[in-house]
Design a protein around this motif. Sequence first.
Motif, PDB file in Angstrom:
ATOM      1  N   GLY A 194       0.813  -1.209   0.000  1.00  0.00           N
ATOM      2  CA  GLY A 194       0.000   0.000   0.000  1.00  0.00           C
ATOM      3  C   GLY A 194       0.846   1.258   0.000  1.00  0.00           C
ATOM      4  N   ARG A 195       1.906   1.280   0.800  1.00  0.00           N
ATOM      5  CA  ARG A 195       2.776   2.447   0.847  1.00  0.00           C
ATOM      6  C   ARG A 195       3.580   2.602  -0.441  1.00  0.00           C
ATOM      7  N   MET A 196       3.850   1.497  -1.119  1.00  0.00           N
ATOM      8  CA  MET A 196       4.646   1.555  -2.347  1.00  0.00           C
ATOM      9  C   MET A 196       3.893   2.200  -3.506  1.00  0.00           C
ATOM     10  N   ARG A 197       2.603   2.452  -3.349  1.00  0.00           N
ATOM     11  CA  ARG A 197       1.868   3.165  -4.388  1.00  0.00           C
ATOM     12  C   ARG A 197       2.272   4.639  -4.455  1.00  0.00           C
ATOM     13  N   SER A 198       2.891   5.141  -3.400  1.00  0.00           N
ATOM     14  CA  SER A 198       3.333   6.535  -3.367  1.00  0.00           C
ATOM     15  C   SER A 198       4.692   6.667  -4.060  1.00  0.00           C
ATOM     16  N   ALA A 199       4.783   7.572  -5.035  1.00  0.00           N
ATOM     17  CA  ALA A 199       6.036   7.780  -5.763  1.00  0.00           C
ATOM     18  C   ALA A 199       7.128   8.313  -4.835  1.00  0.00           C
ATOM     19  N   THR A 200       6.745   9.175  -3.880  1.00  0.00           N
ATOM     20  CA  THR A 200       7.714   9.736  -2.931  1.00  0.00           C
ATOM     21  C   THR A 200       8.313   8.647  -2.052  1.00  0.00           C
ATOM     22  N   TYR A 201       7.452   7.746  -1.590  1.00  0.00           N
ATOM     23  CA  TYR A 201       7.939   6.655  -0.739  1.00  0.00           C
ATOM     24  C   TYR A 201       8.822   5.696  -1.541  1.00  0.00           C
ATOM     25  N   ARG A 202       8.434   5.413  -2.785  1.00  0.00           N
ATOM     26  CA  ARG A 202       9.235   4.498  -3.605  1.00  0.00           C
ATOM     27  C   ARG A 202      10.635   5.043  -3.857  1.00  0.00           C
ATOM     28  N   ALA A 203      10.762   6.360  -3.952  1.00  0.00           N
ATOM     29  CA  ALA A 203      12.071   6.962  -4.231  1.00  0.00           C
ATOM     30  C   ALA A 203      13.051   6.753  -3.077  1.00  0.00           C
ATOM     31  N   THR A 204      12.523   6.571  -1.867  1.00  0.00           N
ATOM     32  CA  THR A 204      13.401   6.389  -0.692  1.00  0.00           C
ATOM     33  C   THR A 204      13.648   4.920  -0.368  1.00  0.00           C
TER      34      THR A 204
END
Length: 366
Positions: free
Chosen positions: A175-185
């Motif tokens: 669920g959190r990996m749907r966020s582009a900002t979170y994926r970048a980190t």
Amino acid sequence: LKTLLSGRTFMRFYKEHHKFYTGIDLHARTMYVCVMDNDGDVVFHKNMAATPECLQHVILPYGTDIVIGVECIFTWYWIADFCSDRSIPFALGHALYMKAIHGGKSKNDRIDSEKIAAMLRGGMFPIAYVYPRDMRATRDLLRRREYFVRHQAELFTHIENTNSQYNYNSTLTKGRMRSATYRATLPEQFGDPVAQKNIKADMFLADAFHRLILDLEQEIQRQAKTHDPFSLALLRTIPGIGEILSLVILYEIEDIHRFPNVGNFISYCRLVKCAHESAGKRVKGGNDKIGNTHLKWAYSEASVLFLRNNEPAQKLHDRLVKKYGKAKALSIIAQKLARTSYYMLKRKEPFVKTRFFQDGVSEHPA
């Protein structure tokens, strides 16, 4: 609940009479063509290139009272369009039913083409639905989108599994990996440089899939506005069915009136197991692949989303779980959603919550 769990299957055969019957064993580059007259005599039988020019040359001497039959494989589109442009009857054979009917000890292209022509002539050619040309490309694009989404989900699963192997971050979820900002980190959360490279490779492909999926969805939504926006709006009134699921359901159904009754529809959606009986004994049968796998996926997804923030649905689910178990409870809800959408599209009526949750299971739940 017996009505809900029961289903009715139907097999339709091509019954029209013509002077000539053309059976084609079709491949990507070649086709074996057999033309049979009304008396059962073969008047043409030859292997040739799979082109409109060759097919036109074959059928030209036999006039307009002719039908062309082809087994439903991936190359049938151009022959359907060929027949449509020339007002020639076209019969698309159901591949799984045909396999059961014309199986034999000897098999080759010559034999298969003659069997197809003979089945057309004898009224034993099982027909599949010929999807209309103007909506076909959009439906195929939706199916391709589904393929890309599955691959993206596999990448996210691999990232999650890799995180579990190293036990780096307990909060990492799909669920959190749907966020582009979170994926970048994400890569920096892994201490091993080689593990970081592994995650970066997954993220590179996942981001590419994400951009591609968004682009496909925009094009699909533009096309959907020209086909049947009213039916699309009706489907979206069902809780849990949003933009994508409504598009999948609409384009896989195309025309709800092609299903004579709701039993045929839920059978087509693979949401019912049909009985196999012999000499009064019921046995477990196969044929689970007969039907539309995309509709089964769509209604299965909808049944899960239907429960979110929906207290009456959760209570219904809890009652079904106590009686049938978790897996079957979701299957029953998926089937109930399919039955509801069938009557909604037939009657041109939106979803009515009180009717869906009425006591028992009526023949007309929508």
